[in-house]
Design an enzyme around this catalytic site. Sequence first.
Site, PDB file in Angstrom:
ATOM      1  N   SER A 281       6.739  64.536  54.066  1.00  0.00           N
ATOM      2  CA  SER A 281       7.606  64.820  55.204  1.00  0.00           C
ATOM      3  C   SER A 281       8.302  66.157  55.021  1.00  0.00           C
ATOM      4  CB  SER A 281       8.655  63.713  55.287  1.00  0.00           C
ATOM      5  OG  SER A 281       9.715  64.093  56.122  1.00  0.00           O
TER       6      SER A 281
ATOM      7  N   TYR B 260      15.143  57.647  51.240  1.00  0.00           N
ATOM      8  CA  TYR B 260      13.825  57.862  51.856  1.00  0.00           C
ATOM      9  C   TYR B 260      13.280  59.228  51.427  1.00  0.00           C
ATOM     10  CZ  TYR B 260      10.600  59.621  55.363  1.00  0.00           C
ATOM     11  OH  TYR B 260       9.532  60.218  55.969  1.00  0.00           O
TER      12      TYR B 260
ATOM     13  N   LYS C 162       9.926  60.493  48.963  1.00  0.00           N
ATOM     14  CA  LYS C 162       8.859  61.446  49.320  1.00  0.00           C
ATOM     15  C   LYS C 162       8.729  62.510  48.228  1.00  0.00           C
ATOM     16  CE  LYS C 162       7.417  59.460  52.960  1.00  0.00           C
ATOM     17  NZ  LYS C 162       6.150  58.738  52.892  1.00  0.00           N
TER      18      LYS C 162
HETATM   19  N1  UFG Z   1      18.830  62.626  68.368  1.00  0.00           N
HETATM   20  C1  UFG Z   1      19.771  62.473  69.376  1.00  0.00           C
HETATM   21  N2  UFG Z   1      20.004  61.210  69.831  1.00  0.00           N
HETATM   22  C2  UFG Z   1      19.356  60.114  69.363  1.00  0.00           C
HETATM   23  C3  UFG Z   1      18.388  60.301  68.333  1.00  0.00           C
HETATM   24  C4  UFG Z   1      18.157  61.566  67.858  1.00  0.00           C
HETATM   25  O1  UFG Z   1      20.378  63.435  69.828  1.00  0.00           O
HETATM   26  O2  UFG Z   1      19.628  58.998  69.808  1.00  0.00           O
HETATM   27  C5  UFG Z   1      18.565  63.986  67.862  1.00  0.00           C
HETATM   28  C6  UFG Z   1      18.876  64.134  66.385  1.00  0.00           C
HETATM   29  O3  UFG Z   1      20.246  64.457  66.219  1.00  0.00           O
HETATM   30  C7  UFG Z   1      17.923  65.257  66.000  1.00  0.00           C
HETATM   31  C8  UFG Z   1      16.730  65.054  66.911  1.00  0.00           C
HETATM   32  O4  UFG Z   1      17.188  64.235  67.982  1.00  0.00           O
HETATM   33  O5  UFG Z   1      18.507  66.491  66.308  1.00  0.00           O
HETATM   34  C9  UFG Z   1      15.578  64.359  66.226  1.00  0.00           C
HETATM   35  O6  UFG Z   1      16.055  63.183  65.604  1.00  0.00           O
HETATM   36  P1  UFG Z   1      15.069  62.051  65.047  1.00  0.00           P
HETATM   37  O7  UFG Z   1      15.921  60.942  64.523  1.00  0.00           O
HETATM   38  O8  UFG Z   1      14.044  61.714  66.073  1.00  0.00           O
HETATM   39  O9  UFG Z   1      14.291  62.778  63.877  1.00  0.00           O
HETATM   40  P2  UFG Z   1      14.861  63.471  62.548  1.00  0.00           P
HETATM   41  O10 UFG Z   1      14.505  64.922  62.674  1.00  0.00           O
HETATM   42  O11 UFG Z   1      16.243  63.143  62.261  1.00  0.00           O
HETATM   43  O12 UFG Z   1      14.004  62.694  61.447  1.00  0.00           O
HETATM   44  C10 UFG Z   1      12.644  62.886  61.352  1.00  0.00           C
HETATM   45  C11 UFG Z   1      11.962  61.617  60.803  1.00  0.00           C
HETATM   46  C12 UFG Z   1      12.325  61.396  59.372  1.00  0.00           C
HETATM   47  C13 UFG Z   1      12.133  62.651  58.573  1.00  0.00           C
HETATM   48  C14 UFG Z   1      12.877  63.799  59.193  1.00  0.00           C
HETATM   49  C15 UFG Z   1      12.627  65.075  58.475  1.00  0.00           C
HETATM   50  O13 UFG Z   1      12.340  60.491  61.551  1.00  0.00           O
HETATM   51  O14 UFG Z   1      11.489  60.397  58.864  1.00  0.00           O
HETATM   52  O15 UFG Z   1      12.426  63.964  60.516  1.00  0.00           O
HETATM   53  O16 UFG Z   1      13.426  66.094  59.011  1.00  0.00           O
HETATM   54  F1  UFG Z   1      12.594  62.486  57.304  1.00  0.00           F
END
Ligand code: UFG
Length: 334
Positions: A124, A149, A153
């Site tokens: 990841s 998590y 990785k």
């Molecule tokens: N977000 C919102 N509202 C929500 C959910 C997410 O605004 O309800 C925003 C988050 O703040 C972020 C973006 O949308 O800016 C993406 O969030 P995600 O939770 O979809 O994804 P992440 O980038 O946080 O996490 C993903 C994977 C993880 C991995 C990570 C690595 O889910 O497994 O990328 O950066 F580790």
Amino acid sequence: MKILVTGGLGYIGSHTVVELQSEGHEVVVVDNLNNSKIVVKERIVGISGKTFELLVADVNDTEALDGLFQKHVFDGVIHFAAHKAVGESVDLPVMYYQNNVSGLISLLGAMEKHKVSNLIFSSSCTVYGSTEVLPVTESTSIQRAESPYGTTKILCEDIITDYAKHKKFRSILLRYFNPVGAHPSSQIGELPLGVPNNLVPYITQTAAGIRKELTVFGDDYETKDGTCIRDYIHVVDLAKAHVKALEYSTKMSQNVDVFNVGTGNGNTVLEVIKAFEKASGQDLNYKIGPRRGGDIEKIWADTAKVSDVLGWNAQYDINDMMKHAWSWQIGLEK
Ligand code: UFG
């Protein structure tokens, strides 16, 4: 090739099985159904027109794995089976070490015993943490993980790299950016358990009326519209990268190689929402809320290496991702 896919009924695993089969490879799947459903097998067969053997077992079950490796001569393994929720890993770190790290060790044990020496591993972009250098290349330095998590990785990448150095072993580590979307057939996609943590399933569930409204986590970041930037990658493109990686792993000269798998484009949360509204033809109910702890401001991939070496490039854009995610969501309710 005959390929073992661990976690092959999961979100990325199921799409990869379809792509492997469509390229003529034979697939055997081991999946413990922890975060997947048995019906996914029929769905995969429905898309590809080809069946495959499924063993319902945990990769930590060494006896079950041994039996499978005795029965089949595998040319390679693609290892997806792992827990993937960042927040959950903070509450249940031991479960994450056990499943993700011990699971890999158990798999390596079986591969060593049965002389199988090609492994594609799901890593990841979380290994890069928060970085100032953008886009991130594969040589961008790895940061201490912010969650168990992320730690699993990094540990798994280290174990594979170390193991491959001492044994006749070839492995490719694929560092995924943000996988979203679903198969264009709407037959397979993500099945989030409970309230989704990730943006796209939260968007589609809100539009479907399952969630009241989406909260955008912060609009005071230093980005063009104040919301965080990620590199969203269509799950079918990501699946295709595994097939390319597998084929390359049989002829590469070094023991381990690592590739970023993203589109190379960053999108803000508000851009994703706009793309969704356009694809679905409806307004999304959302509000701006406070930042979410642990979120990094922006990250996107440098994809030069994966493009040059594997000959892989993403085909789908953010509009396709939203269109397919929405079709999948609508199909789920039927
Ligand atoms: N977000 C919102 N509202 C929500 C959910 C997410 O605004 O309800 C925003 C988050 O703040 C972020 C973006 O949308 O800016 C993406 O969030 P995600 O939770 O979809 O994804 P992440 O980038 O946080 O996490 C993903 C994977 C993880 C991995 C990570 C690595 O889910 O497994 O990328 O950066 F580790």
